[in-house]
Design a protein around this motif. Structure first.
Motif, PDB file in Angstrom:
ATOM      1  N   VAL A  23     -19.859  42.365  22.121  1.00 44.80           N
ATOM      2  CA  VAL A  23     -18.506  42.490  21.591  1.00 44.80           C
ATOM      3  C   VAL A  23     -18.618  43.218  20.267  1.00 44.80           C
ATOM      4  CG1 VAL A  23     -16.596  41.206  20.547  1.00 44.80           C
ATOM      5  CG2 VAL A  23     -17.482  40.523  22.764  1.00 44.80           C
ATOM      6  N   VAL A  24     -17.804  44.237  20.087  1.00 46.74           N
ATOM      7  CA  VAL A  24     -17.723  44.996  18.845  1.00 46.74           C
ATOM      8  C   VAL A  24     -16.411  44.581  18.200  1.00 46.74           C
ATOM      9  CG1 VAL A  24     -17.641  47.294  17.830  1.00 46.74           C
ATOM     10  CG2 VAL A  24     -19.001  46.895  19.899  1.00 46.74           C
ATOM     11  N   ALA A  25     -16.471  44.016  16.982  1.00 46.60           N
ATOM     12  CA  ALA A  25     -15.252  43.447  16.401  1.00 46.60           C
ATOM     13  C   ALA A  25     -15.200  43.604  14.887  1.00 46.60           C
ATOM     14  CB  ALA A  25     -15.133  41.978  16.776  1.00 46.60           C
ATOM     15  N   ALA A  26     -13.960  43.710  14.405  1.00 44.19           N
ATOM     16  CA  ALA A  26     -13.687  43.854  12.974  1.00 44.19           C
ATOM     17  C   ALA A  26     -12.380  43.153  12.658  1.00 44.19           C
ATOM     18  CB  ALA A  26     -13.574  45.338  12.613  1.00 44.19           C
ATOM     19  N   LEU A  27     -12.115  42.997  11.379  1.00 37.91           N
ATOM     20  CA  LEU A  27     -10.806  42.507  10.972  1.00 37.91           C
ATOM     21  C   LEU A  27      -9.847  43.681  10.971  1.00 37.91           C
ATOM     22  CD1 LEU A  27     -11.614  40.051   8.044  1.00 37.91           C
ATOM     23  CD2 LEU A  27     -10.861  39.493  10.370  1.00 37.91           C
ATOM     24  N   GLY A  28      -8.714  43.508  11.665  1.00 37.69           N
ATOM     25  CA  GLY A  28      -7.697  44.543  11.692  1.00 37.69           C
ATOM     26  C   GLY A  28      -6.914  44.566  10.393  1.00 37.69           C
ATOM     27  N   ALA A  29      -6.054  45.540  10.232  1.00 42.99           N
ATOM     28  CA  ALA A  29      -5.222  45.669   9.025  1.00 42.99           C
ATOM     29  C   ALA A  29      -4.344  44.438   8.823  1.00 42.99           C
ATOM     30  CB  ALA A  29      -4.368  46.932   9.123  1.00 42.99           C
ATOM     31  N   ASP A  30      -4.037  43.714   9.912  1.00 41.86           N
ATOM     32  CA  ASP A  30      -3.208  42.512   9.828  1.00 41.86           C
ATOM     33  C   ASP A  30      -4.021  41.260   9.512  1.00 41.86           C
ATOM     34  OD1 ASP A  30      -4.574  42.161  12.207  1.00 41.86           O
ATOM     35  OD2 ASP A  30      -2.776  42.008  13.462  1.00 41.86           O
ATOM     36  N   GLY A  31      -5.345  41.411   9.303  1.00 38.60           N
ATOM     37  CA  GLY A  31      -6.201  40.284   8.974  1.00 38.60           C
ATOM     38  C   GLY A  31      -6.691  39.500  10.170  1.00 38.60           C
ATOM     39  N   ARG A  32      -6.280  39.896  11.380  1.00 42.33           N
ATOM     40  CA  ARG A  32      -6.726  39.229  12.599  1.00 42.33           C
ATOM     41  C   ARG A  32      -7.901  39.991  13.203  1.00 42.33           C
ATOM     42  NH1 ARG A  32      -1.355  38.393  16.147  1.00 42.33           N
ATOM     43  NH2 ARG A  32      -2.700  39.673  17.418  1.00 42.33           N
ATOM     44  N   PRO A  33      -8.759  39.282  13.944  1.00 46.58           N
ATOM     45  CA  PRO A  33      -9.882  39.996  14.564  1.00 46.58           C
ATOM     46  C   PRO A  33      -9.402  40.924  15.677  1.00 46.58           C
ATOM     47  CG  PRO A  33      -9.839  37.725  15.304  1.00 46.58           C
ATOM     48  CD  PRO A  33      -8.772  37.854  14.244  1.00 46.58           C
ATOM     49  N   ALA A  34     -10.037  42.063  15.763  1.00 46.95           N
ATOM     50  CA  ALA A  34      -9.791  43.034  16.833  1.00 46.95           C
ATOM     51  C   ALA A  34     -11.152  43.388  17.408  1.00 46.95           C
ATOM     52  CB  ALA A  34      -9.101  44.276  16.286  1.00 46.95           C
ATOM     53  N   GLY A  35     -11.218  43.555  18.718  1.00 42.45           N
ATOM     54  CA  GLY A  35     -12.517  43.860  19.293  1.00 42.45           C
ATOM     55  C   GLY A  35     -12.439  44.430  20.683  1.00 42.45           C
ATOM     56  N   LEU A  36     -13.601  44.750  21.192  1.00 45.99           N
ATOM     57  CA  LEU A  36     -13.728  45.338  22.518  1.00 45.99           C
ATOM     58  C   LEU A  36     -15.085  44.981  23.091  1.00 45.99           C
ATOM     59  CD1 LEU A  36     -15.592  48.353  22.340  1.00 45.99           C
ATOM     60  CD2 LEU A  36     -13.817  48.508  20.612  1.00 45.99           C
ATOM     61  N   VAL A  37     -15.189  45.110  24.400  1.00 37.39           N
ATOM     62  CA  VAL A  37     -16.448  44.858  25.098  1.00 37.39           C
ATOM     63  C   VAL A  37     -17.219  46.171  25.174  1.00 37.39           C
ATOM     64  CG1 VAL A  37     -17.472  44.205  27.314  1.00 37.39           C
ATOM     65  CG2 VAL A  37     -15.495  42.957  26.422  1.00 37.39           C
ATOM     66  N   ALA A  60      -8.244  48.493  24.004  1.00 36.24           N
ATOM     67  CA  ALA A  60      -7.146  48.069  23.129  1.00 36.24           C
ATOM     68  C   ALA A  60      -7.602  47.835  21.688  1.00 36.24           C
ATOM     69  CB  ALA A  60      -6.495  46.806  23.688  1.00 36.24           C
ATOM     70  N   GLY A  61      -8.795  47.306  21.491  1.00 32.55           N
ATOM     71  CA  GLY A  61      -9.262  46.996  20.140  1.00 32.55           C
ATOM     72  C   GLY A  61      -9.900  48.150  19.393  1.00 32.55           C
ATOM     73  N   TRP A  62     -10.185  49.258  20.086  1.00 34.55           N
ATOM     74  CA  TRP A  62     -10.912  50.369  19.451  1.00 34.55           C
ATOM     75  C   TRP A  62     -10.180  50.974  18.259  1.00 34.55           C
ATOM     76  CZ3 TRP A  62     -14.947  52.291  17.654  1.00 34.55           C
ATOM     77  CH2 TRP A  62     -15.120  53.654  17.399  1.00 34.55           C
ATOM     78  N   PRO A  63      -8.884  51.247  18.314  1.00 40.23           N
ATOM     79  CA  PRO A  63      -8.244  51.844  17.132  1.00 40.23           C
ATOM     80  C   PRO A  63      -8.391  50.989  15.868  1.00 40.23           C
ATOM     81  CG  PRO A  63      -6.813  52.077  19.039  1.00 40.23           C
ATOM     82  CD  PRO A  63      -7.947  51.159  19.442  1.00 40.23           C
ATOM     83  N   ALA A  64      -8.261  49.677  15.990  1.00 38.13           N
ATOM     84  CA  ALA A  64      -8.390  48.797  14.818  1.00 38.13           C
ATOM     85  C   ALA A  64      -9.828  48.744  14.323  1.00 38.13           C
ATOM     86  CB  ALA A  64      -7.890  47.398  15.161  1.00 38.13           C
ATOM     87  N   VAL A  65     -10.790  48.687  15.253  1.00 36.57           N
ATOM     88  CA  VAL A  65     -12.197  48.663  14.864  1.00 36.57           C
ATOM     89  C   VAL A  65     -12.565  49.976  14.170  1.00 36.57           C
ATOM     90  CG1 VAL A  65     -14.570  48.633  15.755  1.00 36.57           C
ATOM     91  CG2 VAL A  65     -12.885  46.998  16.633  1.00 36.57           C
ATOM     92  N   ARG A  66     -12.135  51.079  14.744  1.00 37.46           N
ATOM     93  CA  ARG A  66     -12.435  52.391  14.147  1.00 37.46           C
ATOM     94  C   ARG A  66     -11.808  52.521  12.770  1.00 37.46           C
ATOM     95  NH1 ARG A  66     -11.751  58.312  17.104  1.00 37.46           N
ATOM     96  NH2 ARG A  66     -12.838  59.476  15.478  1.00 37.46           N
ATOM     97  N   ALA A  67     -10.561  52.086  12.625  1.00 34.04           N
ATOM     98  CA  ALA A  67      -9.872  52.177  11.330  1.00 34.04           C
ATOM     99  C   ALA A  67     -10.539  51.296  10.274  1.00 34.04           C
ATOM    100  CB  ALA A  67      -8.406  51.790  11.487  1.00 34.04           C
ATOM    101  N   ALA A  68     -11.052  50.142  10.685  1.00 36.78           N
ATOM    102  CA  ALA A  68     -11.710  49.239   9.729  1.00 36.78           C
ATOM    103  C   ALA A  68     -12.980  49.869   9.169  1.00 36.78           C
ATOM    104  CB  ALA A  68     -12.029  47.906  10.404  1.00 36.78           C
ATOM    105  N   GLY A  69     -13.702  50.614  10.021  1.00 42.46           N
ATOM    106  CA  GLY A  69     -14.910  51.288   9.561  1.00 42.46           C
ATOM    107  C   GLY A  69     -16.125  50.384   9.442  1.00 42.46           C
ATOM    108  N   ARG A  70     -15.924  49.086   9.466  1.00 42.38           N
ATOM    109  CA  ARG A  70     -17.012  48.099   9.419  1.00 42.38           C
ATOM    110  C   ARG A  70     -16.780  47.109  10.533  1.00 42.38           C
ATOM    111  NH1 ARG A  70     -19.938  47.882   4.413  1.00 42.38           N
ATOM    112  NH2 ARG A  70     -19.173  49.526   3.048  1.00 42.38           N
ATOM    113  N   PHE A  71     -17.832  46.771  11.232  1.00 39.89           N
ATOM    114  CA  PHE A  71     -17.698  45.892  12.388  1.00 39.89           C
ATOM    115  C   PHE A  71     -19.021  45.204  12.653  1.00 39.89           C
ATOM    116  CE2 PHE A  71     -18.576  50.243  13.763  1.00 39.89           C
ATOM    117  CZ  PHE A  71     -19.732  50.084  14.518  1.00 39.89           C
ATOM    118  N   ALA A  72     -18.976  44.187  13.498  1.00 43.15           N
ATOM    119  CA  ALA A  72     -20.203  43.548  13.969  1.00 43.15           C
ATOM    120  C   ALA A  72     -20.333  43.800  15.459  1.00 43.15           C
ATOM    121  CB  ALA A  72     -20.191  42.050  13.690  1.00 43.15           C
TER     122      ALA A  72
END
Length: 165
Positions: A23-37, A60-72
């Protein structure tokens, strides 16, 4: 051996290669986690520490992860199939696919899945849009792994597990 051509058959061929699931995930601009498989994850370089991911450009989660620039990147254990299914399906508007699943945010904004076999906190390096997927490289900021556990794997479009020594 059957000769395979075309997108459907190409998918069948690639699905014959078992792969781990992350799972690739980051905090979205809304402060909630966003992610993808992600089923295509690999070490790219040890020095400097870089990883390579192939992500579905329509996830679905890629735009938020990409915008965050940092992810796990969290490498899933066999008991985490339900999270994989929640993130892998079509996302309903305002749905929280992480609801009911444990996660922690790092200081950098990376979202680590609780109970994952291993995690890599990363900062986005490059994105190459290639067909329907994006080839992503990222610099590794931190690594962690737990003792024990077996991986959740993908093989022939299904989930499989196995005990490893």
């Amino acid at each position: 051996m059957e000769r395979l051509t075309g997108p459907d058959r190409a998918g069948r061929t690639v699905d014959a290669f078992a792969s781990g699931i992350a799972v690739v995930a980051a905090l979205g601009a809304d402060g909630r986690p966003a992610g993808l498989v992600c089923r295509s994850f690999a070490s790219l370089s040890l020095e400097p520490a870089l990883v390579l991911l192939c992500v579905d450009g329509d996830a679905a989660g890629w735009p938020a992860v990409r915008a965050a620039g940092r992810f796990a990147v969290s490498i899933l254990a066999e008991e985490q199939r339900a999270l994989c299914e929640a993130l892998d399906g079509p996302a309903a508007p305002d749905a929280d696919p992480f609801a009911g699943f444990g996660w922690q945010a790092s200081a950098s904004g990376a979202v680590r899945v609780t109970g994952a076999l291993a995690t890599a906190d990363c900062v986005l390096d490059t994105v190459h849009e290639t067909g329907d997927h994006h080839l992503v490289t990222a610099r590794v900021l931190a690594l962690a792994a737990r003792e024990g556990g077996s991986p959740l794997l993908s093989f022939r479009s299904d989930y499989v597990t196995g005990a490893f020594g």
